[in-house]
Design a protein around this motif. Structure first.
Motif, PDB file in Angstrom:
ATOM      1  N   LEU A  43       0.749  -6.676  -9.507  1.00 39.75           N
ATOM      2  CA  LEU A  43      -0.036  -6.780  -8.278  1.00 39.75           C
ATOM      3  C   LEU A  43       0.509  -5.830  -7.213  1.00 39.75           C
ATOM      4  O   LEU A  43      -0.259  -5.173  -6.495  1.00 39.75           O
ATOM      5  CB  LEU A  43      -0.006  -8.226  -7.773  1.00 39.75           C
ATOM      6  CG  LEU A  43      -0.974  -8.567  -6.633  1.00 39.75           C
ATOM      7  CD1 LEU A  43      -2.409  -8.310  -7.046  1.00 39.75           C
ATOM      8  CD2 LEU A  43      -0.795 -10.013  -6.196  1.00 39.75           C
ATOM      9  N   LEU A  44       1.829  -5.725  -7.133  1.00 39.69           N
ATOM     10  CA  LEU A  44       2.444  -4.787  -6.193  1.00 39.69           C
ATOM     11  C   LEU A  44       2.145  -3.342  -6.589  1.00 39.69           C
ATOM     12  O   LEU A  44       1.941  -2.484  -5.726  1.00 39.69           O
ATOM     13  CB  LEU A  44       3.953  -5.027  -6.135  1.00 39.69           C
ATOM     14  CG  LEU A  44       4.394  -6.321  -5.450  1.00 39.69           C
ATOM     15  CD1 LEU A  44       5.893  -6.555  -5.642  1.00 39.69           C
ATOM     16  CD2 LEU A  44       4.062  -6.288  -3.959  1.00 39.69           C
ATOM     17  N   HIS A  45       2.111  -3.060  -7.902  1.00 43.34           N
ATOM     18  CA  HIS A  45       1.748  -1.723  -8.362  1.00 43.34           C
ATOM     19  C   HIS A  45       0.320  -1.375  -7.957  1.00 43.34           C
ATOM     20  O   HIS A  45       0.023  -0.224  -7.598  1.00 43.34           O
ATOM     21  CB  HIS A  45       1.881  -1.632  -9.886  1.00 43.34           C
ATOM     22  CG  HIS A  45       3.297  -1.555 -10.360  1.00 43.34           C
ATOM     23  ND1 HIS A  45       4.341  -1.133  -9.555  1.00 43.34           N
ATOM     24  CD2 HIS A  45       3.859  -1.835 -11.570  1.00 43.34           C
ATOM     25  CE1 HIS A  45       5.468  -1.158 -10.235  1.00 43.34           C
ATOM     26  NE2 HIS A  45       5.203  -1.583 -11.458  1.00 43.34           N
ATOM     27  N   LEU A  46      -0.555  -2.362  -8.010  1.00 42.02           N
ATOM     28  CA  LEU A  46      -1.946  -2.139  -7.616  1.00 42.02           C
ATOM     29  C   LEU A  46      -2.037  -1.839  -6.115  1.00 42.02           C
ATOM     30  O   LEU A  46      -2.810  -0.968  -5.691  1.00 42.02           O
ATOM     31  CB  LEU A  46      -2.788  -3.365  -7.972  1.00 42.02           C
ATOM     32  CG  LEU A  46      -4.311  -3.197  -7.947  1.00 42.02           C
ATOM     33  CD1 LEU A  46      -4.744  -2.108  -8.928  1.00 42.02           C
ATOM     34  CD2 LEU A  46      -5.003  -4.505  -8.286  1.00 42.02           C
ATOM     35  N   VAL A  47      -1.231  -2.527  -5.318  1.00 36.86           N
ATOM     36  CA  VAL A  47      -1.178  -2.253  -3.874  1.00 36.86           C
ATOM     37  C   VAL A  47      -0.646  -0.839  -3.630  1.00 36.86           C
ATOM     38  O   VAL A  47      -1.174  -0.095  -2.789  1.00 36.86           O
ATOM     39  CB  VAL A  47      -0.298  -3.301  -3.167  1.00 36.86           C
ATOM     40  CG1 VAL A  47      -0.082  -2.924  -1.705  1.00 36.86           C
ATOM     41  CG2 VAL A  47      -0.939  -4.685  -3.263  1.00 36.86           C
ATOM     42  N   GLN A  48       0.406  -0.459  -4.375  1.00 33.24           N
ATOM     43  CA  GLN A  48       0.940   0.894  -4.253  1.00 33.24           C
ATOM     44  C   GLN A  48      -0.121   1.937  -4.571  1.00 33.24           C
ATOM     45  O   GLN A  48      -0.246   2.951  -3.866  1.00 33.24           O
ATOM     46  CB  GLN A  48       2.119   1.079  -5.212  1.00 33.24           C
ATOM     47  CG  GLN A  48       3.422   0.466  -4.739  1.00 33.24           C
ATOM     48  CD  GLN A  48       4.529   0.715  -5.749  1.00 33.24           C
ATOM     49  OE1 GLN A  48       4.687  -0.021  -6.726  1.00 33.24           O
ATOM     50  NE2 GLN A  48       5.283   1.753  -5.525  1.00 33.24           N
TER      51      GLN A  48
ATOM     52  N   LEU B 251      -3.818   6.179  -2.920  1.00 35.56           N
ATOM     53  CA  LEU B 251      -5.190   6.664  -2.866  1.00 35.56           C
ATOM     54  C   LEU B 251      -5.633   6.896  -1.432  1.00 35.56           C
ATOM     55  O   LEU B 251      -6.266   7.912  -1.113  1.00 35.56           O
ATOM     56  CB  LEU B 251      -6.128   5.659  -3.554  1.00 35.56           C
ATOM     57  CG  LEU B 251      -7.631   5.957  -3.470  1.00 35.56           C
ATOM     58  CD1 LEU B 251      -7.940   7.297  -4.131  1.00 35.56           C
ATOM     59  CD2 LEU B 251      -8.443   4.843  -4.113  1.00 35.56           C
ATOM     60  N   PHE B 252      -5.282   5.976  -0.544  1.00 38.16           N
ATOM     61  CA  PHE B 252      -5.661   6.129   0.860  1.00 38.16           C
ATOM     62  C   PHE B 252      -4.957   7.333   1.489  1.00 38.16           C
ATOM     63  O   PHE B 252      -5.497   7.968   2.397  1.00 38.16           O
ATOM     64  CB  PHE B 252      -5.332   4.852   1.630  1.00 38.16           C
ATOM     65  CG  PHE B 252      -5.928   4.823   3.018  1.00 38.16           C
ATOM     66  CD1 PHE B 252      -7.302   4.773   3.192  1.00 38.16           C
ATOM     67  CD2 PHE B 252      -5.121   4.852   4.140  1.00 38.16           C
ATOM     68  CE1 PHE B 252      -7.853   4.748   4.464  1.00 38.16           C
ATOM     69  CE2 PHE B 252      -5.659   4.825   5.411  1.00 38.16           C
ATOM     70  CZ  PHE B 252      -7.044   4.773   5.574  1.00 38.16           C
ATOM     71  N   SER B 253      -3.750   7.651   1.012  1.00 45.00           N
ATOM     72  CA  SER B 253      -3.021   8.801   1.560  1.00 45.00           C
ATOM     73  C   SER B 253      -3.712  10.113   1.223  1.00 45.00           C
ATOM     74  O   SER B 253      -3.528  11.112   1.913  1.00 45.00           O
ATOM     75  CB  SER B 253      -1.580   8.820   1.034  1.00 45.00           C
ATOM     76  OG  SER B 253      -1.549   9.075  -0.357  1.00 45.00           O
ATOM     77  N   THR B 254      -4.526  10.130   0.136  1.00 45.77           N
ATOM     78  CA  THR B 254      -5.246  11.356  -0.217  1.00 45.77           C
ATOM     79  C   THR B 254      -6.404  11.647   0.733  1.00 45.77           C
ATOM     80  O   THR B 254      -6.857  12.789   0.819  1.00 45.77           O
ATOM     81  CB  THR B 254      -5.791  11.268  -1.655  1.00 45.77           C
ATOM     82  OG1 THR B 254      -6.704  10.161  -1.757  1.00 45.77           O
ATOM     83  CG2 THR B 254      -4.659  11.067  -2.652  1.00 45.77           C
ATOM     84  N   ILE B 255      -6.904  10.621   1.440  1.00 46.22           N
ATOM     85  CA  ILE B 255      -7.984  10.835   2.415  1.00 46.22           C
ATOM     86  C   ILE B 255      -7.438  10.778   3.838  1.00 46.22           C
ATOM     87  O   ILE B 255      -8.190  10.629   4.793  1.00 46.22           O
ATOM     88  CB  ILE B 255      -9.104   9.792   2.228  1.00 46.22           C
ATOM     89  CG1 ILE B 255      -8.566   8.369   2.454  1.00 46.22           C
ATOM     90  CG2 ILE B 255      -9.727   9.903   0.855  1.00 46.22           C
ATOM     91  CD1 ILE B 255      -9.651   7.306   2.441  1.00 46.22           C
ATOM     92  N   PHE B 256      -6.113  10.901   3.962  1.00 46.69           N
ATOM     93  CA  PHE B 256      -5.446  10.831   5.260  1.00 46.69           C
ATOM     94  C   PHE B 256      -5.904  11.983   6.162  1.00 46.69           C
ATOM     95  O   PHE B 256      -6.370  11.775   7.286  1.00 46.69           O
ATOM     96  CB  PHE B 256      -3.929  10.872   5.031  1.00 46.69           C
ATOM     97  CG  PHE B 256      -3.107  10.978   6.282  1.00 46.69           C
ATOM     98  CD1 PHE B 256      -3.146   9.998   7.237  1.00 46.69           C
ATOM     99  CD2 PHE B 256      -2.272  12.069   6.491  1.00 46.69           C
ATOM    100  CE1 PHE B 256      -2.386  10.084   8.393  1.00 46.69           C
ATOM    101  CE2 PHE B 256      -1.515  12.164   7.638  1.00 46.69           C
ATOM    102  CZ  PHE B 256      -1.566  11.174   8.589  1.00 46.69           C
ATOM    103  N   ASN B 257      -5.794  13.219   5.673  1.00 45.52           N
ATOM    104  CA  ASN B 257      -6.175  14.386   6.469  1.00 45.52           C
ATOM    105  C   ASN B 257      -7.682  14.462   6.724  1.00 45.52           C
ATOM    106  O   ASN B 257      -8.092  14.754   7.854  1.00 45.52           O
ATOM    107  CB  ASN B 257      -5.681  15.667   5.789  1.00 45.52           C
ATOM    108  CG  ASN B 257      -4.178  15.829   5.905  1.00 45.52           C
ATOM    109  OD1 ASN B 257      -3.575  15.486   6.918  1.00 45.52           O
ATOM    110  ND2 ASN B 257      -3.549  16.346   4.862  1.00 45.52           N
ATOM    111  N   PRO B 258      -8.549  14.229   5.708  1.00 50.19           N
ATOM    112  CA  PRO B 258      -9.987  14.242   6.011  1.00 50.19           C
ATOM    113  C   PRO B 258     -10.398  13.210   7.055  1.00 50.19           C
ATOM    114  O   PRO B 258     -11.302  13.458   7.857  1.00 50.19           O
ATOM    115  CB  PRO B 258     -10.632  13.934   4.643  1.00 50.19           C
ATOM    116  CG  PRO B 258      -9.636  14.388   3.642  1.00 50.19           C
ATOM    117  CD  PRO B 258      -8.300  14.112   4.259  1.00 50.19           C
TER     118      PRO B 258
END
Length: 317
Positions: free
Chosen positions: A235-240, A245-252
């Motif tokens: 479950l923690l791996h899924l949160v990671q 994934l969210f960090s990949t849309i950080f700049n956009p």
């Protein structure tokens, strides 16, 4: 009198804003170094005992932490360059962003393999030692790095299609970011497709392992404590994975909000998202295993305390 009090209030507000910005800047500069030192200590811990080098789970963890530490250093470097408003050339920015893309790809793939390892350990305990060997783990790590290298090579080939000779100068006009390195529609389409395939595959594998462990936990022959611990780890791996994934849309996301928010609000949002989205996931693995794992924790505390705190149970292997 009212004009005087109003001007004093404005001066006070400006001073408070300047102080807040300086404190925030100091925290953003200092915090990554603390996380970096913690990760380096964790990496040293995972090479300090034979048991960590001879157990597949710890070897995979070392690979994940190494990629996270390098990625964190690159992210912080790019953040400092953006905060300092330094304009780089296309070759330098391309090298930094491609290296960051290389290490970003390693993390979800390693999480995928670690999740499958936990699934095999719980659902097939008698075959775990024959399936999950150091040799097979080494092959999996080589495949992960080769796949990440292939992704970088593909990006380089797509980048070379851009007619740089038509540019007046190789100096960039904007800050260094992966957004401005995606020169051309094919690069953008490939980036979207690769991120989608990568994270969907990792998400499916982790979810499959998670539900497989839940089903196995209902069996009478399964160790309930081991299954519960593996379920929490998955479950923690899924949160990671979601945070990465969210960090990949950080700049956009920042680019989309730049035309809506004020400069001060955008700067504060940039700092907040940088800490929560870019920095926090890179130290999550160290916290998960450094605190929860009974084998790592005493050795890690021993190294964090510079050898003054002796492990309660000596670990020779």
């Amino acid at each position: 009198m009212s004009d005087t009090s109003g001007s004093q209030t404005n001066i006070t507000d400006v001073l408070q804003t300047q102080v807040q910005e300086k404190v925030t800047a100091a925290a953003v500069i200092t915090l990554p170094w603390c996380v970096f030192l913690f990760n380096v200590t964790m990496l040293f811990t995972l090479r300090s005992k034979p048991v960590f080098c001879e157990t597949s789970r710890y070897v995979l963890l070392y690979n994940l932490l190494f990629a996270d530490t390098v990625q964190m250093a690159l992210s912080h470097l790019l953040y400092l360059i953006a905060a300092s408003r330094l304009i780089l050339s296309y070759p330098v920015c391309g090298f930094l962003t491609l290296l960051a893309s290389f290490t970003t790809t390693i993390a979800p793939l390693t999480l995928l393999v670690m999740s499958l390892e936990r699934y095999v350990a719980v659902c097939y305990p008698l075959r775990h030692t024959t399936i999950i060997t150091i040799r097979n783990t080494g092959v999996a790590i080589v495949v992960i790095w080769a796949f990440s290298s292939l992704n970088v090579l593909t990006r380089v080939l797509l980048l070379l299609e851009f007619p740089f000779e038509d540019l007046e100068s190789l100096q960039m006009k904007d800050m260094c970011s992966s957004i401005y390195i995606l020169l051309g529609p094919r690069s953008k389409d490939y980036d979207r497709a690769f991120i989608c395939v990568l994270f969907v595959s990792a998400g499916v594998a982790i979810s499959f392992s998670y539900f497989g462990v839940i089903i196995a936990a209902r069996s009478a022959s399964t160790d309930k404590a081991s299954a519960r611990k593996a379920r929490n780890t998955l479950l923690l791996h899924l949160v990671q994975l979601c945070l990465i994934l969210f960090s990949t849309i950080f700049n956009p996301l920042l680019m989309a909000l730049s035309g809506i928010l004020t400069k001060i609000v955008l700067t504060r949002l940039h700092v907040f998202l940088y800490v929560c989205v870019s920095l926090f996931p890179r130290c999550l693995s160290s916290l998960i295993y450094g605190i929860r794992d009974q084998t790592i924790r005493p050795v890690l505390m021993h190294h964090l305390c510079c050898g003054f705190l002796k492990p309660a149970v000596p670990i020779s292997k």
